[in-house]
Motif scaffolding. Structure first.
Motif: not given
Length: 118
Positions: A27, A34-35, A60, A64, A68, A70-71, A118
């Motif tokens: 992360q 968020k990536d 993956c 997800f 936390y 989203i990408r 996500k």
């Protein structure tokens, strides 16, 4: 291990009872939090057997669920067609190209930016 599940997922890749590689999604921080960036390595004897495609699929799904984000972002040298296919088989989309971004073994390469949302 102290980061696993907190700001990344880190796994050994096992085939036929032996560790044959590793894979992680780390992360990012600050405004990029968020990536996560995916990275992986597989012993050459194990190439072209679908092992990495499956490892990417599994990590993956885990990322997800557990982090936390989203990408997931993947960066691939232009000549590494096999790695591009691994990401594409896992629904990563090529978003762009960084021209002449990598210097490796005396050569300059473009770098492809892939992402999976996500």
């Amino acid at each position: 291990m102290k980061h696993d599940g907190k700001d990344g997922i880190f796994r050994a890749i096992v085939a036929d009872g032996k560790i044959v590689g590793n894979i992680s999604v780390e992360q990012k921080s600050d405004v990029y939090c968020k990536d996560g960036e995916i990275g992986y390595l597989l012993l050459t004897d194990c190439w072209a057997k679908g092992i990495m495609t499956e490892a990417v699929r599994q990590i993956c799904a885990t990322v997800f669920l557990e982090l936390y984000i989203i990408r997931i972002t993947g960066l691939v040298y232009a000549p590494n067609v096999a790695s591009q296919r691994v990401l594409e088989k896992n629904s990563f989309i090529r978003e762009g190209t960084q021209k002449s971004a990598v210097y490796k073994n005396g050569q300059i390469y473009d770098l492809f930016l892939y992402a999976k949302l996500k």
